[in-house]
Write a protein that holds these residues in place. Structure first.
Motif, PDB file in Angstrom:
ATOM      1  N   ASP A   1       0.814  -1.222   0.000  1.00 40.04           N
ATOM      2  CA  ASP A   1       0.000   0.000   0.000  1.00 40.04           C
ATOM      3  C   ASP A   1       0.848   1.272   0.000  1.00 40.04           C
ATOM      4  N   CYS A   2       2.081   1.169  -0.474  1.00 41.57           N
ATOM      5  CA  CYS A   2       2.993   2.315  -0.500  1.00 41.57           C
ATOM      6  C   CYS A   2       2.443   3.428  -1.389  1.00 41.57           C
ATOM      7  N   VAL A   3       2.697   4.656  -0.966  1.00 41.52           N
ATOM      8  CA  VAL A   3       2.357   5.855  -1.732  1.00 41.52           C
ATOM      9  C   VAL A   3       3.603   6.722  -1.778  1.00 41.52           C
ATOM     10  N   MET A   4       3.927   7.222  -2.972  1.00 37.82           N
ATOM     11  CA  MET A   4       5.053   8.142  -3.072  1.00 37.82           C
ATOM     12  C   MET A   4       4.671   9.327  -3.935  1.00 37.82           C
ATOM     13  N   GLU A   5       5.326  10.434  -3.687  1.00 37.90           N
ATOM     14  CA  GLU A   5       5.179  11.619  -4.527  1.00 37.90           C
ATOM     15  C   GLU A   5       6.568  12.006  -4.988  1.00 37.90           C
ATOM     16  N   ALA A   6       6.772  11.991  -6.306  1.00 32.15           N
ATOM     17  CA  ALA A   6       8.053  12.351  -6.891  1.00 32.15           C
ATOM     18  C   ALA A   6       8.230  13.873  -6.857  1.00 32.15           C
ATOM     19  N   VAL A   7       9.446  14.323  -7.100  1.00 36.06           N
ATOM     20  CA  VAL A   7       9.713  15.758  -7.046  1.00 36.06           C
ATOM     21  C   VAL A   7       9.180  16.495  -8.269  1.00 36.06           C
ATOM     22  N   GLN A   8       8.933  15.786  -9.364  1.00 43.14           N
ATOM     23  CA  GLN A   8       8.424  16.423 -10.575  1.00 43.14           C
ATOM     24  C   GLN A   8       7.208  15.676 -11.065  1.00 43.14           C
ATOM     25  N   PRO A   9       6.356  16.283 -11.870  1.00 43.62           N
ATOM     26  CA  PRO A   9       6.406  17.654 -12.369  1.00 43.62           C
ATOM     27  C   PRO A   9       5.846  18.638 -11.350  1.00 43.62           C
ATOM     28  N   ALA A  10       6.316  19.870 -11.455  1.00 41.88           N
ATOM     29  CA  ALA A  10       5.819  20.935 -10.584  1.00 41.88           C
ATOM     30  C   ALA A  10       4.351  21.184 -10.892  1.00 41.88           C
ATOM     31  N   PRO A  11       3.571  21.611  -9.965  1.00 39.53           N
ATOM     32  CA  PRO A  11       3.971  22.003  -8.624  1.00 39.53           C
ATOM     33  C   PRO A  11       3.857  20.881  -7.590  1.00 39.53           C
ATOM     34  N   ASP A  12       3.179  19.794  -7.891  1.00 39.25           N
ATOM     35  CA  ASP A  12       2.895  18.780  -6.866  1.00 39.25           C
ATOM     36  C   ASP A  12       3.678  17.488  -7.002  1.00 39.25           C
ATOM     37  N   GLY A  13       4.297  17.249  -8.132  1.00 39.28           N
ATOM     38  CA  GLY A  13       5.001  15.995  -8.343  1.00 39.28           C
ATOM     39  C   GLY A  13       4.050  14.877  -8.732  1.00 39.28           C
ATOM     40  N   GLU A  14       4.598  13.850  -9.345  1.00 43.43           N
ATOM     41  CA  GLU A  14       3.802  12.688  -9.740  1.00 43.43           C
ATOM     42  C   GLU A  14       3.489  11.846  -8.515  1.00 43.43           C
ATOM     43  N   ARG A  15       2.220  11.486  -8.346  1.00 45.10           N
ATOM     44  CA  ARG A  15       1.805  10.614  -7.243  1.00 45.10           C
ATOM     45  C   ARG A  15       1.741   9.186  -7.775  1.00 45.10           C
ATOM     46  N   VAL A  16       2.405   8.287  -7.064  1.00 44.19           N
ATOM     47  CA  VAL A  16       2.455   6.882  -7.450  1.00 44.19           C
ATOM     48  C   VAL A  16       1.876   6.081  -6.293  1.00 44.19           C
ATOM     49  N   GLU A  17       0.924   5.217  -6.589  1.00 40.95           N
ATOM     50  CA  GLU A  17       0.254   4.441  -5.544  1.00 40.95           C
ATOM     51  C   GLU A  17       0.403   2.953  -5.796  1.00 40.95           C
ATOM     52  N   GLY A  18       0.671   2.218  -4.723  1.00 37.42           N
ATOM     53  CA  GLY A  18       0.797   0.769  -4.791  1.00 37.42           C
ATOM     54  C   GLY A  18       2.244   0.333  -4.802  1.00 37.42           C
ATOM     55  N   GLY A  19       2.506  -0.770  -4.146  1.00 33.67           N
ATOM     56  CA  GLY A  19       3.867  -1.267  -4.016  1.00 33.67           C
ATOM     57  C   GLY A  19       4.555  -1.548  -5.331  1.00 33.67           C
ATOM     58  N   GLU A  20       3.880  -2.209  -6.243  1.00 34.45           N
ATOM     59  CA  GLU A  20       4.493  -2.544  -7.534  1.00 34.45           C
ATOM     60  C   GLU A  20       4.823  -1.282  -8.330  1.00 34.45           C
ATOM     61  N   ALA A  21       3.923  -0.308  -8.319  1.00 33.20           N
ATOM     62  CA  ALA A  21       4.158   0.932  -9.061  1.00 33.20           C
ATOM     63  C   ALA A  21       5.311   1.730  -8.456  1.00 33.20           C
ATOM     64  N   CYS A  22       5.363   1.815  -7.127  1.00 35.31           N
ATOM     65  CA  CYS A  22       6.459   2.530  -6.467  1.00 35.31           C
ATOM     66  C   CYS A  22       7.776   1.825  -6.733  1.00 35.31           C
ATOM     67  N   LEU A  23       7.778   0.499  -6.635  1.00 33.59           N
ATOM     68  CA  LEU A  23       8.993  -0.271  -6.878  1.00 33.59           C
ATOM     69  C   LEU A  23       9.480  -0.070  -8.313  1.00 33.59           C
ATOM     70  N   ALA A  24       8.583  -0.105  -9.276  1.00 31.02           N
ATOM     71  CA  ALA A  24       8.966   0.098 -10.683  1.00 31.02           C
ATOM     72  C   ALA A  24       9.576   1.485 -10.889  1.00 31.02           C
ATOM     73  N   PHE A  25       8.979   2.510 -10.295  1.00 31.05           N
ATOM     74  CA  PHE A  25       9.499   3.875 -10.401  1.00 31.05           C
ATOM     75  C   PHE A  25      10.917   3.939  -9.841  1.00 31.05           C
ATOM     76  N   TRP A  26      11.104   3.432  -8.625  1.00 25.47           N
ATOM     77  CA  TRP A  26      12.410   3.497  -7.967  1.00 25.47           C
ATOM     78  C   TRP A  26      13.454   2.624  -8.646  1.00 25.47           C
TER      79      TRP A  26
END
Length: 123
Positions: A32-57
């Motif tokens: 159930d991980c949630v991450m917010e990347a630093v871009q794009p401005a102003p809020d950053g990309e929101r990524v939800e779910g373990g698989e999606a966060c893992l793929a991003f990282w």
């Protein structure tokens, strides 16, 4: 096996990026991980779910054209703050500094909020 401490999880997380070893990230991210990347401005990309966060990282950690350097890590209970510099070129201006606010539960990352300094102009 006992759960990893917040400090252990953050150390492994940082090591994955410093050494360009995305496989280190496996088994560090909660479903159930949630991450917010630093871009794009102003809020950053929101990524939800373990698989999606893992793929991003994993993609970011595998990018050998960049260099991630933790500058300071502070751990307090289930939370950690990582101050970092991210280099994307060889020139003195080819980097950005930022911070990640992390939350760990049961030895897994459940939240990661990224913020960075920019050269944007306020209007």
């Amino acid at each position: 096996m006992p759960s990893r401490t917040t400090a252990e999880v953050i150390d492994l997380f940082n090591r994955a990026f410093v050494t360009h070893a995305p496989e280190i990230l496996d088994n560090l991210v909660a479903d159930d991980c949630v991450m917010e990347a630093v871009q794009p401005a102003p809020d950053g990309e929101r990524v939800e779910g373990g698989e999606a966060c893992l793929a991003f990282w994993r993609t970011l950690a595998d990018d050998r054209a960049t260099q991630f350097s933790p500058e300071d890590v502070t751990v307090a209970g289930d939370r950690a703050t990582i101050r970092w510099r991210y280099r994307y070129g060889d020139g003195p201006a080819d980097s950005v500094r930022g911070v990640n606010l992390m939350r760990i539960r049961d030895g897994l990352i459940v939240e990661a909020l990224g913020y960075s300094k920019t050269d944007g102009v306020l209007s």
